[in-house]
Scaffold this motif. Sequence first.
Motif, mmCIF file in Angstrom:
data_model
loop_
_atom_site.group_PDB
_atom_site.id
_atom_site.type_symbol
_atom_site.label_atom_id
_atom_site.label_comp_id
_atom_site.label_asym_id
_atom_site.label_seq_id
_atom_site.Cartn_x
_atom_site.Cartn_y
_atom_site.Cartn_z
ATOM 1 N N PHE A 37 0.825 -1.206 0.000
ATOM 2 C CA PHE A 37 0.000 0.000 0.000
ATOM 3 C C PHE A 37 0.863 1.262 0.000
ATOM 4 C CE2 PHE A 37 -3.753 -2.381 1.999
ATOM 5 C CZ PHE A 37 -4.345 -2.544 0.754
ATOM 6 N N TYR A 38 1.982 1.200 0.719
ATOM 7 C CA TYR A 38 2.892 2.348 0.735
ATOM 8 C C TYR A 38 3.479 2.585 -0.663
ATOM 9 C CZ TYR A 38 6.861 5.307 1.966
ATOM 10 O OH TYR A 38 7.766 6.336 2.026
ATOM 11 N N GLY A 39 3.824 1.487 -1.348
ATOM 12 C CA GLY A 39 4.334 1.619 -2.713
ATOM 13 C C GLY A 39 3.294 2.176 -3.671
ATOM 14 N N ILE A 40 2.041 1.706 -3.496
ATOM 15 C CA ILE A 40 0.949 2.222 -4.336
ATOM 16 C C ILE A 40 0.741 3.715 -4.076
ATOM 17 C CG2 ILE A 40 -1.540 2.106 -4.738
ATOM 18 C CD1 ILE A 40 -1.365 -0.902 -4.161
ATOM 19 N N LYS A 41 0.834 4.126 -2.792
ATOM 20 C CA LYS A 41 0.678 5.536 -2.439
ATOM 21 C C LYS A 41 1.752 6.385 -3.095
ATOM 22 C CE LYS A 41 0.213 8.597 1.561
ATOM 23 N NZ LYS A 41 0.240 8.694 3.045
ATOM 24 N N ILE A 42 3.006 5.882 -3.107
ATOM 25 C CA ILE A 42 4.107 6.615 -3.752
ATOM 26 C C ILE A 42 3.838 6.773 -5.243
ATOM 27 C CG2 ILE A 42 6.559 6.495 -4.362
ATOM 28 C CD1 ILE A 42 7.064 5.187 -1.664
ATOM 29 N N ILE A 43 3.382 5.691 -5.871
ATOM 30 C CA ILE A 43 3.091 5.742 -7.313
ATOM 31 C C ILE A 43 1.972 6.738 -7.604
ATOM 32 C CG2 ILE A 43 2.224 4.394 -9.268
ATOM 33 C CD1 ILE A 43 3.631 1.961 -8.039
ATOM 34 N N LEU A 44 0.925 6.723 -6.760
ATOM 35 C CA LEU A 44 -0.185 7.652 -6.956
ATOM 36 C C LEU A 44 0.259 9.101 -6.770
ATOM 37 C CD1 LEU A 44 -3.116 5.776 -5.153
ATOM 38 C CD2 LEU A 44 -2.743 6.030 -7.610
ATOM 39 N N ASN A 45 1.166 9.339 -5.809
ATOM 40 C CA ASN A 45 1.699 10.694 -5.614
ATOM 41 C C ASN A 45 2.493 11.150 -6.832
ATOM 42 O OD1 ASN A 45 0.593 11.091 -3.071
ATOM 43 N ND2 ASN A 45 2.348 10.181 -2.014
ATOM 44 N N ILE A 46 3.265 10.228 -7.402
ATOM 45 C CA ILE A 46 4.044 10.565 -8.597
ATOM 46 C C ILE A 46 3.115 10.887 -9.764
ATOM 47 C CG2 ILE A 46 5.682 9.650 -10.304
ATOM 48 C CD1 ILE A 46 6.921 8.007 -8.005
ATOM 49 N N LEU A 47 2.026 10.117 -9.860
ATOM 50 C CA LEU A 47 1.096 10.283 -10.983
ATOM 51 C C LEU A 47 -0.012 11.296 -10.693
ATOM 52 C CD1 LEU A 47 0.646 6.550 -12.087
ATOM 53 C CD2 LEU A 47 2.091 8.290 -13.140
ATOM 54 N N SER A 48 0.079 12.026 -9.570
ATOM 55 C CA SER A 48 -0.988 12.972 -9.224
ATOM 56 C C SER A 48 -1.231 14.031 -10.300
ATOM 57 C CB SER A 48 -0.700 13.634 -7.872
ATOM 58 O OG SER A 48 0.559 14.249 -7.861
ATOM 59 N N PRO A 49 -0.179 14.569 -10.991
ATOM 60 C CA PRO A 49 -0.474 15.521 -12.077
ATOM 61 C C PRO A 49 -1.310 14.889 -13.195
ATOM 62 C CG PRO A 49 1.837 15.630 -11.468
ATOM 63 C CD PRO A 49 1.266 14.450 -10.774
ATOM 64 N N ILE A 50 -1.005 13.616 -13.494
ATOM 65 C CA ILE A 50 -1.796 12.920 -14.523
ATOM 66 C C ILE A 50 -3.236 12.758 -14.038
ATOM 67 C CG2 ILE A 50 -1.961 10.830 -15.918
ATOM 68 C CD1 ILE A 50 0.519 12.429 -16.511
ATOM 69 N N SER A 51 -3.407 12.430 -12.755
ATOM 70 C CA SER A 51 -4.756 12.272 -12.197
ATOM 71 C C SER A 51 -5.529 13.581 -12.269
ATOM 72 C CB SER A 51 -4.671 11.795 -10.743
ATOM 73 O OG SER A 51 -3.959 10.591 -10.643
ATOM 74 N N TYR A 52 -4.873 14.693 -11.882
ATOM 75 C CA TYR A 52 -5.531 15.997 -11.978
ATOM 76 C C TYR A 52 -5.955 16.291 -13.415
ATOM 77 C CZ TYR A 52 -3.744 17.072 -7.279
ATOM 78 O OH TYR A 52 -3.471 17.061 -5.938
ATOM 79 N N GLY A 53 -5.044 16.001 -14.342
ATOM 80 C CA GLY A 53 -5.332 16.276 -15.745
ATOM 81 C C GLY A 53 -6.487 15.454 -16.278
ATOM 82 N N LEU A 54 -6.525 14.169 -15.925
ATOM 83 C CA LEU A 54 -7.602 13.296 -16.396
ATOM 84 C C LEU A 54 -8.949 13.723 -15.808
ATOM 85 C CD1 LEU A 54 -5.841 9.805 -16.204
ATOM 86 C CD2 LEU A 54 -6.317 11.159 -18.247
#
Length: 401
Positions: A37-54
């Motif tokens: 879960f910690y690894g998934i959280k790190i990945i989601l933080n890295i991809l947060s600009p993509i998430s905002y954009g989508l």
Amino acid sequence: MHNDEKMNYFWKGVTLFGAISASILFFFFLFKLQNIFYGIKIILNILSPISYGLILAYLLTPIYNKIEKRIEPFLIQKMSIKKGKPLAKALSTFITLFFMITVLTSFFWMVVPQLYKSILGIVDLVPESIDKVYSWLDTIFENNPQARKVFSDYYNQASQNLQQWFDTSLIPTIQTIQTLVSNVSTGVYRVFSFLKNFLIGIIVAVYVLNCKTTFASQAKKIIYSIFNKKLGSAIIHEIRFVHQVFGGFIIGKLIDSLIIGILCYICLTLMKMPYTMLISVIIGITNIIPFFGPFIGAVPSFILLLLVSPMQSLYFIIFIFVLQQFDGNILGPKILGDSTGLSSFWVLFSILFFGGLMGFFGMIIGVPFFAVAYHLISQAVNKALQKKELSTNTDDYKNIP
């Protein structure tokens, strides 16, 4: 030993090896769940600009499509198709982004300062307002000493808890917000990180808006490459249904809540109510939540007005009842229609279940998510009944003992 027997033993060995490997991976997953879960959280933080954009692109797509639909034929008529289409996309993107930036800027410049002043004003008025409400209610219970004593005990405890919450939670939070820019170690970094991700998200949204047709075509290409034509078409049909439910519900609910917030602000201003902007924002935001939204927003607003004027708080409750009747019976159905197809019970169930799992966010997406799951289960049940040559009409099963 024949070749067939050798192959049989070989495949049994492969199956056993696969089962053991799967078991080891499963136990590894259970014991390392926190790290995963910690690894998934790190990945989601890295991809947060993509998430905002989508998310931005998804919310802005209806506006973009309507603008492009009006501009494109005119430009193609005046120019060639080769020049008109790219220009129509560019103009549609510019107008859509301008609209979004205008709305966000207006919100921050007009709403946020008034919210801040309202909260500070409430903090200053709390002691005096508590005494005023206490005197008013004490007069009501004047002829009933027993009820007066019970009320007095509960009221004193509630007022102490409220004052403690203001002193320990709300005021430090406001002070933190006020000094966020000057807090170099944490505040500035967080603000800068959010702004950076949001700006990158806007760039991502621009690319997605202009290339959404290409992305959709590529997704269809991948689906048809993996599945046969019939199954691929069925999957694409279900994806369209998911988009219809989520898009229709979420975007429609946002528009509905915005209109309700504006109507609330106008009416409360005409009624000369205090904290009109703060209460209108609360009502508008909580209205996004189906079913429970009106109650969630009305309770804190009622308490705020009760601290100022008990009679105005009663007028407010009557006004909210009228406003929510208008929203539930006229405005809401006009904007949303039957976007989910769920009964009232399943709407209630989905809000409680997903709200318990994911909080406020779950209460918002729970209804469309459950509507999709309900649709898929209904289709599977109907297909199973059709294979058995049984009726798919629910009414036909009412009289079966």
